[in-house]
Scaffold this motif. Sequence first.
Motif, PDB file in Angstrom:
ATOM      1  N   LEU A   1       0.823  -1.204   0.000  1.00  0.00           N
ATOM      2  CA  LEU A   1       0.000   0.000   0.000  1.00  0.00           C
ATOM      3  C   LEU A   1       0.860   1.258   0.000  1.00  0.00           C
ATOM      4  CD1 LEU A   1      -2.888   1.201   0.233  1.00  0.00           C
ATOM      5  CD2 LEU A   1      -2.588   1.121   2.720  1.00  0.00           C
ATOM      6  N   LEU A   2       1.988   1.205   0.712  1.00  0.00           N
ATOM      7  CA  LEU A   2       2.899   2.352   0.744  1.00  0.00           C
ATOM      8  C   LEU A   2       3.445   2.652  -0.647  1.00  0.00           C
ATOM      9  CD1 LEU A   2       4.869   1.399   3.967  1.00  0.00           C
ATOM     10  CD2 LEU A   2       3.059   3.116   3.768  1.00  0.00           C
ATOM     11  N   VAL A   3       3.816   1.605  -1.383  1.00  0.00           N
ATOM     12  CA  VAL A   3       4.309   1.789  -2.749  1.00  0.00           C
ATOM     13  C   VAL A   3       3.177   2.304  -3.642  1.00  0.00           C
ATOM     14  CG1 VAL A   3       5.364   0.620  -4.723  1.00  0.00           C
ATOM     15  CG2 VAL A   3       6.001  -0.038  -2.402  1.00  0.00           C
TER      16      VAL A   3
ATOM     17  N   LYS B   1      -3.817  -6.701  -5.326  1.00  0.00           N
ATOM     18  CA  LYS B   1      -4.567  -5.819  -6.208  1.00  0.00           C
ATOM     19  C   LYS B   1      -6.048  -5.792  -5.862  1.00  0.00           C
ATOM     20  CE  LYS B   1      -5.205  -9.314  -9.854  1.00  0.00           C
ATOM     21  NZ  LYS B   1      -4.977  -9.622 -11.295  1.00  0.00           N
ATOM     22  N   TYR B   2      -6.569  -6.887  -5.300  1.00  0.00           N
ATOM     23  CA  TYR B   2      -7.990  -6.937  -4.971  1.00  0.00           C
ATOM     24  C   TYR B   2      -8.331  -5.997  -3.819  1.00  0.00           C
ATOM     25  CZ  TYR B   2      -7.886 -11.057  -7.939  1.00  0.00           C
ATOM     26  OH  TYR B   2      -7.725 -11.905  -9.010  1.00  0.00           O
ATOM     27  N   ILE B   3      -7.425  -5.876  -2.854  1.00  0.00           N
ATOM     28  CA  ILE B   3      -7.645  -4.937  -1.757  1.00  0.00           C
ATOM     29  C   ILE B   3      -7.459  -3.498  -2.236  1.00  0.00           C
ATOM     30  CG2 ILE B   3      -6.744  -4.121   0.450  1.00  0.00           C
ATOM     31  CD1 ILE B   3      -6.276  -6.919   1.285  1.00  0.00           C
ATOM     32  N   LEU B   4      -6.418  -3.261  -3.027  1.00  0.00           N
ATOM     33  CA  LEU B   4      -6.163  -1.905  -3.508  1.00  0.00           C
ATOM     34  C   LEU B   4      -7.280  -1.415  -4.432  1.00  0.00           C
ATOM     35  CD1 LEU B   4      -2.319  -2.058  -4.208  1.00  0.00           C
ATOM     36  CD2 LEU B   4      -3.503  -1.198  -2.194  1.00  0.00           C
ATOM     37  N   ASN B   5      -7.885  -2.322  -5.181  1.00  0.00           N
ATOM     38  CA  ASN B   5      -8.959  -1.932  -6.094  1.00  0.00           C
ATOM     39  C   ASN B   5     -10.225  -1.495  -5.379  1.00  0.00           C
ATOM     40  OD1 ASN B   5      -7.397  -2.415  -8.348  1.00  0.00           O
ATOM     41  ND2 ASN B   5      -8.191  -4.475  -8.702  1.00  0.00           N
ATOM     42  N   THR B   6     -10.340  -1.799  -4.079  1.00  0.00           N
ATOM     43  CA  THR B   6     -11.517  -1.355  -3.330  1.00  0.00           C
ATOM     44  C   THR B   6     -11.555   0.159  -3.170  1.00  0.00           C
ATOM     45  OG1 THR B   6     -10.361  -1.645  -1.211  1.00  0.00           O
ATOM     46  CG2 THR B   6     -11.638  -3.526  -2.053  1.00  0.00           C
ATOM     47  N   SER B   7     -10.435   0.851  -3.449  1.00  0.00           N
ATOM     48  CA  SER B   7     -10.426   2.315  -3.368  1.00  0.00           C
ATOM     49  C   SER B   7     -11.330   2.936  -4.419  1.00  0.00           C
ATOM     50  CB  SER B   7      -9.001   2.845  -3.540  1.00  0.00           C
ATOM     51  OG  SER B   7      -8.477   2.489  -4.809  1.00  0.00           O
ATOM     52  N   ALA B   8     -11.682   2.184  -5.464  1.00  0.00           N
ATOM     53  CA  ALA B   8     -12.611   2.685  -6.478  1.00  0.00           C
ATOM     54  C   ALA B   8     -14.012   2.856  -5.895  1.00  0.00           C
ATOM     55  CB  ALA B   8     -12.643   1.744  -7.676  1.00  0.00           C
ATOM     56  N   ASP B   9     -14.374   2.039  -4.905  1.00  0.00           N
ATOM     57  CA  ASP B   9     -15.673   2.155  -4.264  1.00  0.00           C
ATOM     58  C   ASP B   9     -15.663   3.177  -3.135  1.00  0.00           C
ATOM     59  OD1 ASP B   9     -16.691   0.049  -5.904  1.00  0.00           O
ATOM     60  OD2 ASP B   9     -15.695  -1.401  -4.570  1.00  0.00           O
ATOM     61  N   PHE B  10     -14.563   3.190  -2.389  1.00  0.00           N
ATOM     62  CA  PHE B  10     -14.409   4.152  -1.295  1.00  0.00           C
ATOM     63  C   PHE B  10     -12.923   4.410  -1.124  1.00  0.00           C
ATOM     64  CE2 PHE B  10     -14.078   5.152   3.316  1.00  0.00           C
ATOM     65  CZ  PHE B  10     -14.821   6.334   3.289  1.00  0.00           C
ATOM     66  N   LEU B  11     -12.530   5.682  -1.185  1.00  0.00           N
ATOM     67  CA  LEU B  11     -11.121   6.036  -1.301  1.00  0.00           C
ATOM     68  C   LEU B  11     -10.276   5.448  -0.177  1.00  0.00           C
ATOM     69  CD1 LEU B  11      -9.020   7.629  -2.906  1.00  0.00           C
ATOM     70  CD2 LEU B  11      -9.513   9.624  -1.461  1.00  0.00           C
TER      71      LEU B  11
ATOM     72  N   LEU C   1     -10.995   2.823   1.743  1.00  0.00           N
ATOM     73  CA  LEU C   1     -11.352   1.448   2.095  1.00  0.00           C
ATOM     74  C   LEU C   1     -10.135   0.536   2.263  1.00  0.00           C
ATOM     75  CD1 LEU C   1     -13.713  -0.326   2.773  1.00  0.00           C
ATOM     76  CD2 LEU C   1     -13.984  -0.876   0.339  1.00  0.00           C
ATOM     77  N   PRO C   2      -9.096   0.623   1.410  1.00  0.00           N
ATOM     78  CA  PRO C   2      -7.907  -0.217   1.652  1.00  0.00           C
ATOM     79  C   PRO C   2      -7.279   0.009   3.020  1.00  0.00           C
ATOM     80  CG  PRO C   2      -7.828   0.699  -0.554  1.00  0.00           C
ATOM     81  CD  PRO C   2      -8.956   1.385   0.147  1.00  0.00           C
ATOM     82  N   GLU C   3      -7.191   1.285   3.450  1.00  0.00           N
ATOM     83  CA  GLU C   3      -6.629   1.577   4.767  1.00  0.00           C
ATOM     84  C   GLU C   3      -7.514   1.022   5.883  1.00  0.00           C
ATOM     85  OE1 GLU C   3      -6.888   3.708   2.333  1.00  0.00           O
ATOM     86  OE2 GLU C   3      -5.009   4.811   2.063  1.00  0.00           O
ATOM     87  N   ILE C   4      -8.836   1.091   5.706  1.00  0.00           N
ATOM     88  CA  ILE C   4      -9.752   0.579   6.729  1.00  0.00           C
ATOM     89  C   ILE C   4      -9.617  -0.937   6.854  1.00  0.00           C
ATOM     90  CG2 ILE C   4     -12.187   0.269   7.317  1.00  0.00           C
ATOM     91  CD1 ILE C   4     -12.720   2.992   6.005  1.00  0.00           C
ATOM     92  N   ILE C   5      -9.583  -1.638   5.716  1.00  0.00           N
ATOM     93  CA  ILE C   5      -9.445  -3.094   5.738  1.00  0.00           C
ATOM     94  C   ILE C   5      -8.146  -3.501   6.417  1.00  0.00           C
ATOM     95  CG2 ILE C   5      -9.144  -5.138   4.293  1.00  0.00           C
ATOM     96  CD1 ILE C   5     -10.985  -3.842   2.238  1.00  0.00           C
ATOM     97  N   LEU C   6      -7.047  -2.840   6.031  1.00  0.00           N
ATOM     98  CA  LEU C   6      -5.758  -3.185   6.619  1.00  0.00           C
ATOM     99  C   LEU C   6      -5.691  -2.805   8.094  1.00  0.00           C
ATOM    100  CD1 LEU C   6      -3.345  -2.233   3.708  1.00  0.00           C
ATOM    101  CD2 LEU C   6      -3.887  -4.505   4.529  1.00  0.00           C
ATOM    102  N   GLY C   7      -6.363  -1.698   8.461  1.00  0.00           N
ATOM    103  CA  GLY C   7      -6.390  -1.301   9.861  1.00  0.00           C
ATOM    104  C   GLY C   7      -7.091  -2.329  10.732  1.00  0.00           C
ATOM    105  N   VAL C   8      -8.206  -2.852  10.252  1.00  0.00           N
ATOM    106  CA  VAL C   8      -8.940  -3.878  10.999  1.00  0.00           C
ATOM    107  C   VAL C   8      -8.113  -5.151  11.125  1.00  0.00           C
ATOM    108  CG1 VAL C   8     -10.972  -5.382  10.960  1.00  0.00           C
ATOM    109  CG2 VAL C   8     -11.204  -2.956  10.386  1.00  0.00           C
ATOM    110  N   LEU C   9      -7.492  -5.570  10.008  1.00  0.00           N
ATOM    111  CA  LEU C   9      -6.665  -6.780  10.036  1.00  0.00           C
ATOM    112  C   LEU C   9      -5.459  -6.607  10.954  1.00  0.00           C
ATOM    113  CD1 LEU C   9      -6.692  -7.780   6.243  1.00  0.00           C
ATOM    114  CD2 LEU C   9      -7.940  -8.874   8.109  1.00  0.00           C
TER     115      LEU C   9
END
Length: 533
Positions: free
Chosen positions: A339-341, A458-468, A470-478
Amino acid sequence: MQHVLGIYVNNTMLEVDRMMEQCGDLSRQQLILLLLSPLITLLSAVHFRSYSILNTVPKYWCADGLESGARPPNESSCKPLYNNATHSSSCKKYNYEHYMGYQSFVSEMNWICDQEDKLSKGDSVYLAGCLIGCLVMGYLADRLGRVPILVLAKVVTIFGNFLTIFGMSLALYCIFRFITGFVINSNFFLIRILIVEYMRPSLHTVCLNICYGFFLFLGMVSTPWITILLGTWRRFMLLEMVSIIMVPIFFYFVPESVQWLISRKKYGQAITALKRVAKINGRQIDDRVYEEFIEDCKLSQQNAKKHPNLLDLFKTPHLRRTYLIMLFEFMVLPYYCKLLVYYVRGFKISPFVMSSLRAAPILPASLVIIIVQDRIGRKALAMTIRFLIVLFLLLSSIFLSHAANRLLFTFFVIGIFFCNLAFHSNMQYAIELIPTCVRGQALGAIYDVDLMYIICIKYILNTSADFLSLPEIILGVLTLLGACLFLLLPETLNRTLPCSLEDGEKLGNDEHWYTFGCTKKRTQPEELNSLAQ
């Protein structure tokens, strides 16, 4: 001595630690290991970086119909740049803007545009080699020994990279890339295992992070610029070949891991290795001490499985839970690093500069581990890092969507620092948790999990198309879940390494979820010292 060695017959590795102390656990032999291991790490970092150096794609544009001295376009282009009615959408000749004059394999072979699928195939084969090789080399290290498999991995890596010079067809290129990928990661985790198994528990953190802090940092940061000085990828591969001289030196001066020999019940070879260490360290030990040591080892291992494997680990409830937690942690961490890259994907920056930037935080991260980890313990540091990562993800989701380039780069470097901090501390923690008899296989599987993010990220990063955010939220929960799961792991600060699956199953049975290294009395070393007196 018999009394000292016999008190802990249910914990073989305490006997090995005590025996290594008698032979000299921080003397000439260990110093030789600490001299050669960083050099192996440095060379391994150079070999690892050769993959990205080889496949560097410089800026390119079609040269068909262009006059000499014509200005290049602002972006890479596959189509002809001139305008007339007869131009074709395909190009037969390309010009390149080589960064500081460096010519890569890709630019020499013109594997761009309609030929770029060849590079993708090579990448896929390399990844397949990594995934298969980590498990196979880890298994061989548990069956045949740490030193011979490490030497084999180093030799194959060197020749795999060198033979790429002759891989001018796609088939040969893929074969040589697979060979290199098959062994490249085992160079890293086998040397970690060897250092931990040869050093007493109180030295694990310092020795590992000196080896992987300064020398891994030096290799990762310097390799791109050495390549630029050499000018072409071929010269770089030829220079790598020179490192073959390190292999016989390492093989001759570093004996096999005594802990591994004991775990495989190779008692005669273990005594030979111990006598060699004692001789190099200038220690005189009576033969009866060795005999009593072996008798105690045999007694403690009489119910141990003779040839355990990774599948046997999953049959032990407590150890299985521990290992699955570590696998989960190494599944989540690569998503965060990727995600950082992803944040800086649009920056027009040289891959050589980016490579150095990504490696720069390795050194400060290792220094922090040296200062903090033995003070607060493995579990407390692992949890603290996870909470810091969650805080970082929260801040990044708030600020980075509209951040200026300078702020974005600041967040990038800080984030990579946390990534290195988590990876290197977790890797040491995993080595100390996993029994010696399956340590190579288990570490190989962990490296495989760490590599699988390339397929899934790529599947997690692509969730930013639905909500900007969202990738950070998913990774934060995990990441928060991972921090909580650390509470279920035993503390390994100043604890001896488990030898058998039975030792691993009993590790931490006397602890609670709230037991941390900073709150637990360091009983084992003091007990041994008092008994020795």
